[in-house]
Design a protein around this motif. Structure first.
Motif, PDB file in Angstrom:
ATOM      1  N   ARG A 135      51.599  -4.616  -1.002  1.00  0.00           N
ATOM      2  CA  ARG A 135      52.888  -4.040  -0.919  1.00  0.00           C
ATOM      3  C   ARG A 135      53.748  -5.199  -1.502  1.00  0.00           C
ATOM      4  NH1 ARG A 135      53.379  -1.023   4.719  1.00  0.00           N
ATOM      5  NH2 ARG A 135      51.709   0.533   4.275  1.00  0.00           N
ATOM      6  N   GLY A 136      54.677  -4.768  -2.364  1.00  0.00           N
ATOM      7  CA  GLY A 136      55.975  -5.518  -2.822  1.00  0.00           C
ATOM      8  C   GLY A 136      56.819  -6.024  -1.796  1.00  0.00           C
ATOM      9  N   ALA A 137      57.723  -7.115  -2.032  1.00  0.00           N
ATOM     10  CA  ALA A 137      58.583  -7.549  -1.223  1.00  0.00           C
ATOM     11  C   ALA A 137      59.963  -6.495  -1.149  1.00  0.00           C
ATOM     12  CB  ALA A 137      58.913  -8.757  -1.483  1.00  0.00           C
ATOM     13  N   PRO A 138      60.567  -6.329  -0.100  1.00  0.00           N
ATOM     14  CA  PRO A 138      61.822  -5.522  -0.275  1.00  0.00           C
ATOM     15  C   PRO A 138      62.825  -5.970  -1.214  1.00  0.00           C
ATOM     16  CG  PRO A 138      61.737  -6.336   2.056  1.00  0.00           C
ATOM     17  CD  PRO A 138      60.513  -7.008   1.041  1.00  0.00           C
ATOM     18  N   GLN A 139      63.392  -5.177  -2.113  1.00  0.00           N
ATOM     19  CA  GLN A 139      64.145  -5.468  -3.153  1.00  0.00           C
ATOM     20  C   GLN A 139      65.508  -5.298  -2.614  1.00  0.00           C
ATOM     21  OE1 GLN A 139      63.270  -3.725  -6.496  1.00  0.00           O
ATOM     22  NE2 GLN A 139      61.168  -4.663  -6.972  1.00  0.00           N
ATOM     23  N   GLU A 140      66.520  -6.009  -2.974  1.00  0.00           N
ATOM     24  CA  GLU A 140      67.857  -5.942  -2.787  1.00  0.00           C
ATOM     25  C   GLU A 140      68.510  -5.131  -3.635  1.00  0.00           C
ATOM     26  OE1 GLU A 140      69.890  -9.476  -1.781  1.00  0.00           O
ATOM     27  OE2 GLU A 140      68.080 -10.226  -0.472  1.00  0.00           O
ATOM     28  N   HIS A 141      69.406  -4.220  -3.294  1.00  0.00           N
ATOM     29  CA  HIS A 141      70.094  -3.250  -4.419  1.00  0.00           C
ATOM     30  C   HIS A 141      71.573  -3.770  -4.656  1.00  0.00           C
ATOM     31  CE1 HIS A 141      66.651  -0.913  -4.856  1.00  0.00           C
ATOM     32  NE2 HIS A 141      66.596  -0.545  -3.800  1.00  0.00           N
TER      33      HIS A 141
END
Length: 116
Positions: A108-114
């Protein structure tokens, strides 16, 4: 892929069939004769079929005994100290040296900031 192989084999089988009517009838007669000869083997060789039926029954009894033996031995050798056949506990306790971080999936990828 399996369906493709079956189609190729069937196509080859059809391709090698004779196209001449006389050859088709001869092939049909030979195939029918071979099938009849095979199906009536026990009529011609009764004693051989009786002996082979007895041997087959003995083989099946031995195979059943061997299966039961393997099953019973596997159950009896798995004592309380043998954990190889026991289920893994549902909690994180008893999982050896694995930490909770080790149990997390790494795909799983790290959560991305939008942010704009």
């Amino acid at each position: 892929m399996s369906l493709f192989r079956i189609a190729i084999v069937l196509s080859l089988g059809v391709a090698v069939m004779p196209s001449d009517r006389a050859q088709q009838e001869e092939l049909y007669t030979r195939a029918a004769s071979a099938a009849h000869w095979t199906m009536t083997f026990c009529d011609r060789n009764g004693r051989t079929c009786e002996v082979s039926a007895g041997l087959w029954d003995a083989f099946l009894k031995k195979a059943e005994f061997a299966g039961k033996l393997v099953y019973d031995v596997a159950l009896h050798t798995a004592g309380p100290e043998d954990t190889s056949l026991k289920a893994i506990p549902a909690s994180s306790e008893g999982r050896g040296t694995l930490s909770p971080r080790d149990l997390e999936p790494d795909w799983r990828g790290a959560p991305q900031e939008h942010g704009i």
